[in-house]
Design an enzyme around this catalytic site. Structure first.
Site, PDB file in Angstrom:
ATOM      1  N   SER A 127      -1.388  -0.879  -5.448  1.00 17.28           N
ATOM      2  CA  SER A 127      -3.150  -0.959  -6.744  1.00 17.28           C
ATOM      3  C   SER A 127      -3.414   0.144  -7.911  1.00 17.28           C
ATOM      4  O   SER A 127      -3.600  -0.424  -9.298  1.00 17.28           O
ATOM      5  CB  SER A 127      -3.969  -1.488  -6.176  1.00 17.28           C
ATOM      6  OG  SER A 127      -4.497  -0.416  -5.842  1.00 17.28           O
ATOM      7  N   CYS A 129      -5.425   3.006  10.146  1.00 17.82           N
ATOM      8  CA  CYS A 129      -5.563   4.479  10.458  1.00 17.82           C
ATOM      9  C   CYS A 129      -7.194   4.421  10.402  1.00 17.82           C
ATOM     10  O   CYS A 129      -8.413   5.530  10.240  1.00 17.82           O
ATOM     11  CB  CYS A 129      -5.172   5.129   9.261  1.00 17.82           C
ATOM     12  SG  CYS A 129      -5.841   4.459   7.692  1.00 17.82           S
ATOM     13  N   ASN A 174      -2.323  -5.826  -6.841  1.00 15.50           N
ATOM     14  CA  ASN A 174      -3.579  -6.102  -5.504  1.00 15.50           C
ATOM     15  C   ASN A 174      -2.755  -6.696  -4.382  1.00 15.50           C
ATOM     16  O   ASN A 174      -2.271  -7.559  -4.714  1.00 15.50           O
ATOM     17  CB  ASN A 174      -4.890  -6.686  -5.338  1.00 15.50           C
ATOM     18  CG  ASN A 174      -5.541  -7.229  -4.640  1.00 15.50           C
ATOM     19  OD1 ASN A 174      -4.649  -8.343  -3.360  1.00 15.50           O
ATOM     20  ND2 ASN A 174      -6.631  -6.530  -3.794  1.00 15.50           N
ATOM     21  N   ALA A 175      -2.339  -5.671  -3.674  1.00  9.76           N
ATOM     22  CA  ALA A 175      -1.930  -6.413  -1.881  1.00  9.76           C
ATOM     23  C   ALA A 175      -1.702  -7.864  -2.131  1.00  9.76           C
ATOM     24  O   ALA A 175      -1.353  -8.930  -1.244  1.00  9.76           O
ATOM     25  CB  ALA A 175      -1.894  -5.160  -1.081  1.00  9.76           C
ATOM     26  N   ASP A 196       0.603  -0.741   5.330  1.00  9.00           N
ATOM     27  CA  ASP A 196       0.148   1.038   5.914  1.00  9.00           C
ATOM     28  C   ASP A 196      -1.357   1.107   4.798  1.00  9.00           C
ATOM     29  O   ASP A 196      -1.267   1.997   4.054  1.00  9.00           O
ATOM     30  CB  ASP A 196       1.126   2.028   6.037  1.00  9.00           C
ATOM     31  CG  ASP A 196       0.527   3.174   6.321  1.00  9.00           C
ATOM     32  OD1 ASP A 196      -0.121   3.010   6.806  1.00  9.00           O
ATOM     33  OD2 ASP A 196       1.169   3.837   5.887  1.00  9.00           O
ATOM     34  N   PHE A 235       1.300  -0.699  -0.033  1.00  5.19           N
ATOM     35  CA  PHE A 235      -0.276  -0.089   0.193  1.00  5.19           C
ATOM     36  C   PHE A 235       1.182   1.269   0.015  1.00  5.19           C
ATOM     37  O   PHE A 235       0.543   2.448   0.743  1.00  5.19           O
ATOM     38  CB  PHE A 235      -1.333  -0.389   1.783  1.00  5.19           C
ATOM     39  CG  PHE A 235      -1.833  -1.250   1.391  1.00  5.19           C
ATOM     40  CD1 PHE A 235      -2.747  -1.141   0.440  1.00  5.19           C
ATOM     41  CD2 PHE A 235      -1.028  -2.617   2.421  1.00  5.19           C
ATOM     42  CE1 PHE A 235      -3.814  -2.314   0.620  1.00  5.19           C
ATOM     43  CE2 PHE A 235      -2.323  -3.400   2.250  1.00  5.19           C
ATOM     44  CZ  PHE A 235      -3.313  -3.914   1.564  1.00  5.19           C
TER      45      PHE A 235
END
Length: 188
Positions: free
Chosen positions: A32, A119, A58-59, A79, A10
């Protein structure tokens, strides 16, 4: 704290990748968004680093692929954007956070460092730690909590406004066995 082969999941505009590049041999900045990676590449170039590779993917899928390939990283940063933007989204968000943390833990080299963050205000510090413990248990790896992180000084958490306390960060390290199967503290 970064070293060796590093992965910044990310990555967005590459803030963590820039920090990782100062110490790691090779950094993969993963996002992404092609647009975000273009900005990250520009930021890396402006800072004079040549050890950063940019991967658009895509992670979740990338981590699965790396696990199948038995890849190893000495440093991983997770993150993601907020997965739980409201309370009803929390159960799905917890599943997502657990999956990416579990997969990252499985990719850690012996004594590897994982810095993971959230977050999402609705994912409390306690829930975040509980999710991380569940991911560690399922990973089959010995994962040690090394550091708790929260709001930076320029982003204060007001005690009377709980919504301002939404940044969670945890630094963990994998442990390895010596030939006699005794655990040793990893060099921090």
């Amino acid at each position: 704290m970064a070293r060796g082969r590093a992965l910044d999941c990310f990555s967005y505009h590459g803030s963590f990748a820039l920090h990782l590049a100062q110490r790691a041999e090779h950094v993969i900045a993963l996002d992404s968004s092609a647009h975000a990676l273009t900005r990250a590449e520009e930021n890396v170039r402006r800072n004079g680093f040549t050890n950063v590779e940019f991967v658009e993917a895509n992670a979740f899928e990338y981590l699965k692929e790396q696990e199948r390939e038995r890849a190893r990283f000495e440093t991983i940063v997770l993150d993601p954007p907020a997965f739980a933007k409201n309370r009803p989204a929390l159960p799905a968000a917890l599943r997502g956070y657990k999956e990416i943390n579990l997969r990252a833990m499985r990719l850690l080299a012996p004594s590897g460092l994982l810095f993971t963050a959230s977050c999402s205000f609705h994912l409390t510090k306690a829930l975040f730690l509980e999710m991380l413990a569940a991911a560690a248990a399922d990973s089959g790896r010995r994962i040690v909590l090394r550091e708790l992180r929260g709001q930076p000084v320029d982003h204060p958490e007001l005690l009377t406004v709980p919504e301002t306390g939404y940044i969670n960060g945890r630094a963990t390290r994998s442990r390895r066995l010596d030939p006699d199967h005794r655990w040793h503290a990893a060099q921090w």
